[in-house]
Structures are given as C-alpha cells and as structure tokens.
Design a protein around this motif. Sequence first.
Motif, PDB file in Angstrom:
ATOM      1  N   GLU A  12       4.359  20.888  -4.925  1.00  0.00           N
ATOM      2  CA  GLU A  12       4.918  20.264  -6.124  1.00  0.00           C
ATOM      3  C   GLU A  12       5.306  18.807  -5.883  1.00  0.00           C
ATOM      4  N   ALA A  13       5.908  18.519  -4.745  1.00  0.00           N
ATOM      5  CA  ALA A  13       6.318  17.145  -4.439  1.00  0.00           C
ATOM      6  C   ALA A  13       5.112  16.216  -4.336  1.00  0.00           C
ATOM      7  N   GLN A  14       4.024  16.689  -3.753  1.00  0.00           N
ATOM      8  CA  GLN A  14       2.811  15.871  -3.633  1.00  0.00           C
ATOM      9  C   GLN A  14       2.192  15.618  -5.005  1.00  0.00           C
ATOM     10  N   ILE A  15       2.218  16.623  -5.862  1.00  0.00           N
ATOM     11  CA  ILE A  15       1.685  16.455  -7.221  1.00  0.00           C
ATOM     12  C   ILE A  15       2.526  15.439  -7.983  1.00  0.00           C
ATOM     13  N   GLN A  16       3.850  15.559  -7.891  1.00  0.00           N
ATOM     14  CA  GLN A  16       4.736  14.604  -8.573  1.00  0.00           C
ATOM     15  C   GLN A  16       4.505  13.184  -8.068  1.00  0.00           C
ATOM     16  N   ALA A  17       4.306  13.031  -6.766  1.00  0.00           N
ATOM     17  CA  ALA A  17       4.049  11.703  -6.191  1.00  0.00           C
ATOM     18  C   ALA A  17       2.721  11.147  -6.699  1.00  0.00           C
ATOM     19  N   ALA A  18       1.712  11.996  -6.808  1.00  0.00           N
ATOM     20  CA  ALA A  18       0.400  11.555  -7.303  1.00  0.00           C
ATOM     21  C   ALA A  18       0.487  11.149  -8.771  1.00  0.00           C
TER      22      ALA A  18
END
Length: 71
Positions: A12-18
């Motif tokens: 989830e954190a990687q998706i939010q960053a992207a």
Amino acid sequence: MDIQIDRVIMDEAQIQAAVKKVADEIRRDYKDKRPVMVPIMKGAVVFTADLLRELSDIDRKSTRLNSSHKR
C-alpha cells in the motif's frame, strides 16, 4: 470465490508513493491548465480516484464517471 495471492508486487505504501509521484508530474506538466482524466482500463477507476484525491488542490468544475461495460 476464493482468491489466493501468491505474492504482493507493491504494498500500500508503494502504491501511495507511486500515485503521489504521478500527481506531482501532472502538477508540473499541466501547471495553469485543467487536465481531463478518463479512466479506460478495467480497474482504472480506483487508480483514478486515488489520483484525483491526491490532486485535490487542482481546480476542477466537475467529476463524472461513466461505465459502458455490460454485466
């Protein structure tokens, strides 16, 4: 229907960053403009919703989501 997930590609954190990265690029590339966003691919509405939330500072007069697929 049971769905088994073998591995997670992005958490989830990687998706939010992207999503934030794409939003920052849109802000830079479309400064002083009003881009039109049209989700096309299956599942793109969720990504577009996340992106529009990230772009909440951009002035937009209306948001309209349509679905043309048949069930």
